[in-house]
Scaffold this active site. Structure first.
Site, PDB file in Angstrom:
ATOM      1  N   LYS A 477      41.444  52.518  34.721  1.00  0.00           N
ATOM      2  CA  LYS A 477      41.993  51.270  35.261  1.00  0.00           C
ATOM      3  C   LYS A 477      41.379  50.144  34.441  1.00  0.00           C
ATOM      4  CE  LYS A 477      42.075  48.566  39.562  1.00  0.00           C
ATOM      5  NZ  LYS A 477      41.639  48.598  40.978  1.00  0.00           N
ATOM      6  N   ASP A 479      40.939  46.419  33.877  1.00  0.00           N
ATOM      7  CA  ASP A 479      41.058  45.189  34.663  1.00  0.00           C
ATOM      8  C   ASP A 479      40.829  43.961  33.792  1.00  0.00           C
ATOM      9  OD1 ASP A 479      41.377  43.658  36.947  1.00  0.00           O
ATOM     10  OD2 ASP A 479      39.979  44.852  38.136  1.00  0.00           O
ATOM     11  N   MET A 480      41.152  42.799  34.312  1.00  0.00           N
ATOM     12  CA  MET A 480      40.956  41.517  33.617  1.00  0.00           C
ATOM     13  C   MET A 480      41.001  40.446  34.703  1.00  0.00           C
ATOM     14  SD  MET A 480      41.847  38.608  32.077  1.00  0.00           S
ATOM     15  CE  MET A 480      43.544  38.433  32.601  1.00  0.00           C
ATOM     16  N   CYS A 527      45.604  46.126  34.996  1.00  0.00           N
ATOM     17  CA  CYS A 527      45.302  45.386  36.214  1.00  0.00           C
ATOM     18  C   CYS A 527      44.724  44.046  35.775  1.00  0.00           C
ATOM     19  CB  CYS A 527      44.262  46.173  37.027  1.00  0.00           C
ATOM     20  SG  CYS A 527      43.698  45.336  38.524  1.00  0.00           S
ATOM     21  N   ASP A 549      46.556  42.767  44.248  1.00  0.00           N
ATOM     22  CA  ASP A 549      45.392  43.084  45.075  1.00  0.00           C
ATOM     23  C   ASP A 549      45.760  43.070  46.547  1.00  0.00           C
ATOM     24  OD1 ASP A 549      43.526  43.644  43.200  1.00  0.00           O
ATOM     25  OD2 ASP A 549      42.558  41.689  43.208  1.00  0.00           O
TER      26      ASP A 549
HETATM   27  C1  GLA Z   1      40.139  43.249  40.650  1.00  0.00           C
HETATM   28  C2  GLA Z   1      41.132  44.361  40.851  1.00  0.00           C
HETATM   29  C3  GLA Z   1      40.725  45.174  42.050  1.00  0.00           C
HETATM   30  C4  GLA Z   1      39.351  45.726  41.848  1.00  0.00           C
HETATM   31  C5  GLA Z   1      38.375  44.597  41.574  1.00  0.00           C
HETATM   32  C6  GLA Z   1      37.019  45.114  41.185  1.00  0.00           C
HETATM   33  O1  GLA Z   1      40.229  42.309  41.664  1.00  0.00           O
HETATM   34  O2  GLA Z   1      42.419  43.862  40.984  1.00  0.00           O
HETATM   35  O3  GLA Z   1      41.646  46.229  42.262  1.00  0.00           O
HETATM   36  O4  GLA Z   1      39.364  46.632  40.773  1.00  0.00           O
HETATM   37  O5  GLA Z   1      38.830  43.749  40.527  1.00  0.00           O
HETATM   38  O6  GLA Z   1      36.137  44.101  40.906  1.00  0.00           O
END
Ligand code: GLA
Length: 742
Positions: A477, A479-480, A527, A549
């Protein structure tokens, strides 16, 4: 499918069974746009479509002639400043300060298939007969800048993919201040503009407005495509519906700053431009250098919004997404984020995974918090090695324990970010994007690494490669979690600072490219605080993305409905989470949470140990159900039937390729007392087949279900009769329809 060039009239006609796209070389050598719409027969001459009428106050190109004004002629790639007063597709600043360009037709090539765009995500073909590509070369003789306009028409569907490429064959550097991927001049403005807008946790809500004279635009200046406005827009005729009528969808295959705009002039023409956001953009094109714009895709459909969406779904699912997972049903996963947040130990994770395994889950994903000194969101980003206080034997140790359970293991990264409290930052404080002598702002206590610098990308690649090589990791996954501010790169000269946003995204693509090539079997999920970078650019590397989220089923109805306008169901990350929900504190029934999540990649975002025995039985049934139908749910033909933006009910459905199985998702937000007798007209079934409704054992022909409709009335009338179950708020059901063997 064909691309015809008529030499005598210098007319290009791109067509397939669905559409025609026609343009011609104008008398000044520029390219004129003549038509984009339903297929018409080919012929030599469409020059009557070039509008040449004298108008007071217009400026004209040729002396003695009061007809040829670019202001009133539809064009393919217009400039500002030589008789056209509308917003241009291109603006190039030259050494003498001028921005006027005069791109004249030189030559063209027509080839089978579709070329790659180096360093950029783009649609592709697997054989040359799937598409044809026209490359038209134009030249500005004063600067010697060569412009190549690329047009690909696919054999099926109303798709035209476009991009532009600039090469400096001259002897002086220029600055590209604006280079759209696509410009489309339409002859009228009788359209409703539809966009997908929102914010964190309420992404991609459908918003409509009527086009009027003036400018309408959506854009991002955040360094990512954004939660606020997705890089997608539709122009639909006011009479068009979900199921019929002309619509044109515009989508940009790009993850950075972008702008999609429509300018309606006072003669009622509409100019659509789609591309990198010109605000803050300044690309220095030195001698012999080339600049390639991202690709934009247009889809014309006569079958309403669903027809357009299905064309995007097919194209993006099978000719934008790539790799091992492209055509494979996605594993059912359990992610620990909402189950534990940062508060976990290895044993606790294994406990969650064990219960998930017992229920039939296939993949366990460890989210944020496993690395460096990360115990909250103030530290650790950038240190991509395991925190051995929490994971004594590192990632390999945990991955082995998960694999020993008979599950696959997945891991969270946020590669582009760094906390000041990290070894990486302490070693390289100059690696973040920051403007000299200016205050540096943070987002979620974190800073953005300068991915325009190859050495920064190399370093992150090295750390990720080590983790991925050492442990059995099947999923990432990526993320950013913040937007870019004070954007400035320490290593670029002052006259190239306008390149940083774009170079940053090229760095992100480069890292994705290297990792996906080095680890071809790993499933990547993109994500960005949920859906902050849910765009076609990332779909090229990661075949699925965490849509939001917000995991509440009722909120998800709108998010997933809006998302389906452009994006295939196979890429929509959607999980069942706890009730009350962590974002809106709403209590929804477990079956509704699953019934929404089925129309996506499906998984669980909770600790299943905390569910009752009865709920666990339900979860087991959900997983059996998803395993049986996920291929159809994720890869079937999706139809929107009733919009959550228009009423209390949402209905959507998928139909298998052979039309023998259909699944209808029916959702009602609030219960209704003494409700009317309701039916929903289905779509896409075989009219001659008899379908058994597994919900209630009834049997109906496809034509009945599509024309009379599927009965959705239930026991919500205030009096529960017989065995019927009383309904509640937030109720839903899935109707499985199976064709009977004839
Ligand atoms: C973001 C993602 C979440 C989770 C958090 C972790 O908000 O969208 O799904 O992975 O970061 O910090």
């Amino acid at each position: 499918m064909s691309i015809q060039f008529h030499q005598t009239t210098k007319t290009f006609h791109l067509y397939n069974d669905n559409i025609s796209y026609i343009m011609s070389v104008l008398e000044n050598g520029h390219l004129g746009q003549l038509y984009y719409g339903k297929k018409i027969r080919d012929k030599e001459d469409f020059s009557y479509l070039v509008e040449k009428v004298p108008r007071p106050m217009a400026s004209y190109v040729y002396s003695g002639d009061r007809t040829f004004s670019l202001e009133h002629i539809k064009q393919e790639y217009p400039v500002y400043g030589s008789t056209d007063y509308r917003h241009p597709a291109v603006e190039i600043l030259q050494e003498n300060g001028s921005r006027i360009m005069d791109f004249q037709y030189v030559s063209h090539t027509i080839t089978g298939g579709k070329p790659e765009l180096p360093g950029l995500p783009a649609t592709y073909t697997e054989s040359d007969d799937e598409a044809e590509t026209l490359c038209i070369t134009l030249k500005d003789v004063v600067t010697d800048i060569r412009l190549e306009l690329l047009y690909t028409i696919f054999a099926t569907g109303g798709i035209i993919a476009r991009s532009a490429r600039f090469t400096n064959d001259g002897e002086k550097a220029v600055h590209i201040l604006n280079a759209m991927s696509l410009c489309l001049d339409l002859p009228d403005h009788d359209y409703v503009w539809m966009q997908l807008s929102g914010a964190w946790a309420r992404e991609r809500h459908i918003k409509n407005r009527i086009l009027e004279p003036g400018i309408v635009a959506i854009d991002s200046m955040r360094g990512h495509s954004s939660h606020e406005h997705n890089p997608f827009m539709v122009l639909k005729r006011p009479s068009a519906t979900e199921h019929q009528g002309p619509v044109i969808g515009f989508s940009l295959i790009y993850s950075g700053n972008y702008r999609i705009q429509a300018e309606v002039d006072t003669h009622d023409t509409t100019r659509v431009t789609v591309g990198i956001n010109p605000t803050g953009f300044d690309w220095k094109l030195d001698c012999s250098e080339t600049f390639q714009t991202p690709e934009a895709v247009m889809v014309y459909s006569e079958e309403g919004l669903n027809g357009m969406s299905q064309t995007f779904h097919n194209l993006y699912r099978s000719r934008l997404a790539r790799g091992y997972w492209r055509d494979r049903p996605r594993p059912i996963l359990n992610n620990n984020w909402e189950a534990t947040y940062f508060d976990f130990t290895e044993d606790r994770l294994v406990e969650i995974a064990s219960k998930a395994k017992e229920c039939g889950v296939e993949l366990f994903v460890l989210d944020d918090g496993w690395f460096g000194e990360r115990s909250d969101d103030r530290s650790g980003l950038g240190d991509w090695f395991a925190n051995t206080d929490r994971l004594p034997k590192g990632i390999p140790g945990l991955a082995d324990r998960i694999e020993a359970l008979g599950m696959k293991f997945g891991l969270w990264f946020e590669p582009e970010m760094v906390n000041k409290n990290s070894d990486l930052y302490r070693a390289h404080p100059d690696w973040i994007l920051m403007t000299p002598e200016r205050h540096i702002s943070h987002g979620r206590h974190q800073y953005v690494l300068d991915f325009s610098r190859p050495e920064v990308v190399d370093c992150i690649y090295g750390m990720m490669k080590t983790i991925l090589s050492e442990a059995k990791i099947s999923y990432i996954k990526w993320d950013m979690n913040r937007s870019i501010t004070e954007c400035y790169s320490a290593t670029l000269p002052s006259d190239r600072q306008g390149e940083v946003f774009h170079r940053f995204i090229l760095g992100v693509y480069d890292l994705y490219d290297r990792l996906t090539k080095a680890f071809p079997h790993v499933l990547f999920e993109s994500c960005a605080s949920g859906g902050g970078r849910f765009d076609p650019g990332l779909l090229y590397y990661a075949p699925q993305g965490w849509a939001s989220d917000d995991s509440d089923a009722i909120e998800r109805l709108k998010i997933q409905y809006g998302t389906s306008m452009c994006y295939p169901i196979s890429c929509i990350g959607s999980h069942v989470s706890v009730a009350p929900n962590h974002q809106v504190f709403r209590n929804t029934p477990l079956h509704t949470r699953a019934n929404v999540a089925y129309f996506g990649t499906f998984g669980y975002e909770l600790d299943l140990n905390k569910l009752s025995d009865e709920e666990i039985e339900e979860v087991k049934e959900q997983i059996v159900f998803m395993k049986e139908y996920r291929k159809i749910l994720q890869f079937g033909t999706f139809y929107r039937l009733k919009s959550p933006f228009e009423g209390n009910e949402t209905v959507w459905m998928v139909v298998s390729e052979d039309q023998k199985t259909a699944l209808v998702g029916y959702y009602r937000v609030l219960n209704v007392v003494n409700a009317p007798y309701t039916r929903v007209q289905l779509q896409g079934l075989n009219p001659d087949l008899v379908y058994e409704n597994l919900e209630n054992g009834t049997e109906h022909y496809g034509d009945e279900l599509m024309n009379l409709g599927l009965l959705t009335s239930d026991a919500s009338c205030g009096e529960v009769v017989g065995d019927a179950k009383p309904c509640t708020d937030f109720d839903s059901r899935i109707y499985v329809l199976k064709a009977k063997e004839i």
